[in-house]
Write a protein that holds these residues in place. Structure first.
Motif, PDB file in Angstrom:
ATOM      1  N   HIS A  72       0.953  -1.237  -0.007  1.00  0.00           N
ATOM      2  CA  HIS A  72       0.100   0.028   0.069  1.00  0.00           C
ATOM      3  C   HIS A  72       0.874   0.996  -0.043  1.00  0.00           C
ATOM      4  N   ARG A  73       2.076   1.271   0.732  1.00  0.00           N
ATOM      5  CA  ARG A  73       2.927   2.532   0.723  1.00  0.00           C
ATOM      6  C   ARG A  73       3.545   2.509  -0.536  1.00  0.00           C
ATOM      7  N   LEU A  74       3.842   1.419  -1.221  1.00  0.00           N
ATOM      8  CA  LEU A  74       4.724   1.609  -2.517  1.00  0.00           C
ATOM      9  C   LEU A  74       3.536   2.226  -3.378  1.00  0.00           C
ATOM     10  N   SER A  75       2.438   1.604  -3.372  1.00  0.00           N
ATOM     11  CA  SER A  75       1.515   1.983  -4.374  1.00  0.00           C
ATOM     12  C   SER A  75       1.252   3.718  -4.028  1.00  0.00           C
ATOM     13  N   SER A  76       1.081   4.103  -2.916  1.00  0.00           N
ATOM     14  CA  SER A  76       0.963   5.628  -2.789  1.00  0.00           C
ATOM     15  C   SER A  76       2.234   6.397  -3.187  1.00  0.00           C
ATOM     16  N   LEU A  77       3.283   5.924  -3.034  1.00  0.00           N
ATOM     17  CA  LEU A  77       4.497   6.522  -3.477  1.00  0.00           C
ATOM     18  C   LEU A  77       4.418   6.605  -5.029  1.00  0.00           C
ATOM     19  N   ARG A  78       4.200   5.330  -5.579  1.00  0.00           N
ATOM     20  CA  ARG A  78       4.134   5.312  -6.993  1.00  0.00           C
ATOM     21  C   ARG A  78       3.201   6.600  -7.767  1.00  0.00           C
ATOM     22  N   SER A  79       1.928   6.587  -7.043  1.00  0.00           N
ATOM     23  CA  SER A  79       0.903   7.386  -7.574  1.00  0.00           C
ATOM     24  C   SER A  79       0.924   8.617  -7.573  1.00  0.00           C
ATOM     25  N   HIS A  80       1.778   9.128  -6.530  1.00  0.00           N
ATOM     26  CA  HIS A  80       2.169  10.483  -6.143  1.00  0.00           C
ATOM     27  C   HIS A  80       3.328  11.118  -6.775  1.00  0.00           C
ATOM     28  N   THR A  81       4.188  10.051  -7.167  1.00  0.00           N
ATOM     29  CA  THR A  81       5.511  10.415  -7.675  1.00  0.00           C
ATOM     30  C   THR A  81       5.889  10.400  -9.172  1.00  0.00           C
ATOM     31  N   ALA A  91      -1.999  13.729 -20.694  1.00  0.00           N
ATOM     32  CA  ALA A  91      -2.418  14.573 -19.509  1.00  0.00           C
ATOM     33  C   ALA A  91      -3.030  13.833 -18.346  1.00  0.00           C
ATOM     34  N   ARG A  92      -3.350  12.418 -18.468  1.00  0.00           N
ATOM     35  CA  ARG A  92      -3.648  11.519 -17.551  1.00  0.00           C
ATOM     36  C   ARG A  92      -2.276  11.230 -16.515  1.00  0.00           C
ATOM     37  N   ALA A  93      -1.026  11.453 -17.389  1.00  0.00           N
ATOM     38  CA  ALA A  93      -0.013  11.129 -16.492  1.00  0.00           C
ATOM     39  C   ALA A  93       0.580  12.369 -15.535  1.00  0.00           C
ATOM     40  N   ILE A  94       0.236  13.545 -16.272  1.00  0.00           N
ATOM     41  CA  ILE A  94       0.416  14.470 -15.607  1.00  0.00           C
ATOM     42  C   ILE A  94      -0.441  15.541 -14.501  1.00  0.00           C
ATOM     43  N   ALA A  95      -1.732  14.849 -14.789  1.00  0.00           N
ATOM     44  CA  ALA A  95      -2.792  15.524 -13.864  1.00  0.00           C
ATOM     45  C   ALA A  95      -2.630  15.593 -12.399  1.00  0.00           C
ATOM     46  N   SER A  96      -1.987  14.653 -11.854  1.00  0.00           N
ATOM     47  CA  SER A  96      -1.690  14.858 -10.187  1.00  0.00           C
ATOM     48  C   SER A  96      -0.253  15.590  -9.984  1.00  0.00           C
ATOM     49  N   ALA A 110     -12.519  11.354 -22.845  1.00  0.00           N
ATOM     50  CA  ALA A 110     -10.802  12.011 -22.425  1.00  0.00           C
ATOM     51  C   ALA A 110     -11.000  12.317 -20.969  1.00  0.00           C
ATOM     52  N   LEU A 111     -11.856  13.288 -20.653  1.00  0.00           N
ATOM     53  CA  LEU A 111     -11.992  13.799 -19.211  1.00  0.00           C
ATOM     54  C   LEU A 111     -12.287  12.658 -18.233  1.00  0.00           C
ATOM     55  N   GLU A 112     -12.942  11.712 -18.335  1.00  0.00           N
ATOM     56  CA  GLU A 112     -13.241  10.555 -17.590  1.00  0.00           C
ATOM     57  C   GLU A 112     -11.800   9.680 -17.549  1.00  0.00           C
ATOM     58  N   ASN A 113     -11.232   9.528 -18.460  1.00  0.00           N
ATOM     59  CA  ASN A 113      -9.950   8.802 -18.692  1.00  0.00           C
ATOM     60  C   ASN A 113      -8.919   9.447 -17.873  1.00  0.00           C
ATOM     61  N   VAL A 114      -8.877  10.613 -17.879  1.00  0.00           N
ATOM     62  CA  VAL A 114      -7.746  11.529 -17.056  1.00  0.00           C
ATOM     63  C   VAL A 114      -8.242  11.711 -15.612  1.00  0.00           C
ATOM     64  N   GLU A 115      -9.410  11.659 -15.351  1.00  0.00           N
ATOM     65  CA  GLU A 115     -10.109  11.492 -13.811  1.00  0.00           C
ATOM     66  C   GLU A 115      -9.545  10.392 -13.152  1.00  0.00           C
ATOM     67  N   LEU A 116      -9.638   9.224 -13.791  1.00  0.00           N
ATOM     68  CA  LEU A 116      -9.735   7.911 -13.144  1.00  0.00           C
ATOM     69  C   LEU A 116      -8.419   7.612 -12.336  1.00  0.00           C
ATOM     70  N   PRO A 117      -7.300   7.835 -12.495  1.00  0.00           N
ATOM     71  CA  PRO A 117      -6.386   7.746 -11.315  1.00  0.00           C
ATOM     72  C   PRO A 117      -6.424   8.653 -10.181  1.00  0.00           C
ATOM     73  N   LEU A 118      -7.036   9.839 -10.356  1.00  0.00           N
ATOM     74  CA  LEU A 118      -7.245  10.655  -9.511  1.00  0.00           C
ATOM     75  C   LEU A 118      -8.247  10.137  -8.633  1.00  0.00           C
ATOM     76  N   LEU A 119      -9.448   9.597  -8.961  1.00  0.00           N
ATOM     77  CA  LEU A 119     -10.423   8.783  -8.149  1.00  0.00           C
ATOM     78  C   LEU A 119      -9.667   7.864  -7.448  1.00  0.00           C
ATOM     79  N   TYR A 120      -8.900   7.026  -7.915  1.00  0.00           N
ATOM     80  CA  TYR A 120      -8.249   6.053  -7.017  1.00  0.00           C
ATOM     81  C   TYR A 120      -7.308   6.782  -6.149  1.00  0.00           C
ATOM     82  N   GLN A 121      -6.998   7.606  -6.045  1.00  0.00           N
ATOM     83  CA  GLN A 121      -6.075   8.522  -5.176  1.00  0.00           C
ATOM     84  C   GLN A 121      -7.072   9.040  -4.069  1.00  0.00           C
TER      85      GLN A 121
END
Length: 223
Positions: A79-88, A157-162, A104-115
């Motif tokens: 869980h910690r590795l996943s968090s580090l990966r998603s934020h870094t 865009a999905r890669a840089i959204a966060s 397109a908007l929903e695809n970019v949003e999806l990783p942000l939802l998981y965060q």
């Protein structure tokens, strides 16, 4: 997030195929400095995708240590590795990896939802990211309504959204024509100029030369 150094120390990765042992990476030592633009090249089967997967914490080494910003990932709980990966780290893949039924908007949003980012905030972040890659008029288009170049821009865009500090791009122009590929590379160069670390796998020597640092891998050995 500000970019952080990535350090591989004596990394080995082996796989078993029946009784045979495959050495994908052999004693790799590599430091990627914050804000660098790095190209990784090598023949098919050389180990470059394995190297990228370890850099992205999508795979773990058989031995050795991988440090992100000085944090040793070797024994991190999942869980910690996943968090580090998603934020870094933000990922861009050759085949786009977009969900066909989402806009397109929903695809970019999806990783942000998981965060766990609230709906209003993640929608604003996704829209801003799509505007940055020139797709403000394609927010509600699905992948099959866009060209390959536009789909890869959605993936960027999905890669840089966060706002990760590191972008890992695995053959990001591999499925694009020259014009679309140049457009994607221009975006990556701009992101690097803004301070993000960009690590690029490519088989194209011309694209590799746009990077400041060049890594060549052969038979699992980095030169």
């Amino acid at each position: 997030m500000n970019p952080v150094p990535l350090e591989l120390r004596d990394i080995c990765k082996t796989y078993r195929q029946g009784d045979a042992v495959i050495h994908a990476l052999r004693d790799v030592n590599l430091t990627i400095e914050p804000g660098d633009f790095v190209s990784i090249t090598g023949q098919s089967g050389s180990g470059k995708s394995t190297l990228m997967n370890i850099l992205g914490c999508l795979d773990i080494p058989t031995s050795g240590s991988y440090l992100i910003g000085g944090q040793d990932t070797s024994n991190m709980p999942p869980h910690r590795l996943s968090s580090l990966r998603s934020h870094t780290i933000g990922f861009i893949f050759q085949n786009f990896c977009l969900i066909p039924d989402l806009s397109a908007l929903e695809n970019v949003e999806l990783p942000l939802l998981y965060q766990g980012i609230p709906r209003k905030e993640r929608r604003e972040m996704a829209q801003t990211a799509l505007e940055r890659v020139g797709l403000s008029e394609r927010l509600h288009h699905r992948p099959n309504q866009m060209s390959g170049g536009q789909q890869q821009r959605v993936a960027v865009a999905r890669a840089i959204a966060s706002e990760p500090g590191v972008i890992l791009a695995d053959e990001p122009t591999g499925n694009l024509d020259r014009s679309a590929g140049e457009g994607v590379m221009s975006i990556l160069q701009q992101l690097n100029q803004e301070g993000k670390t960009v690590v690029l796998i490519t088989h194209d020597d011309k694209i590799a030369k746009t990077a400041r640092t060049h890594v060549y891998i052969r038979d699992g050995i980095v030169n």
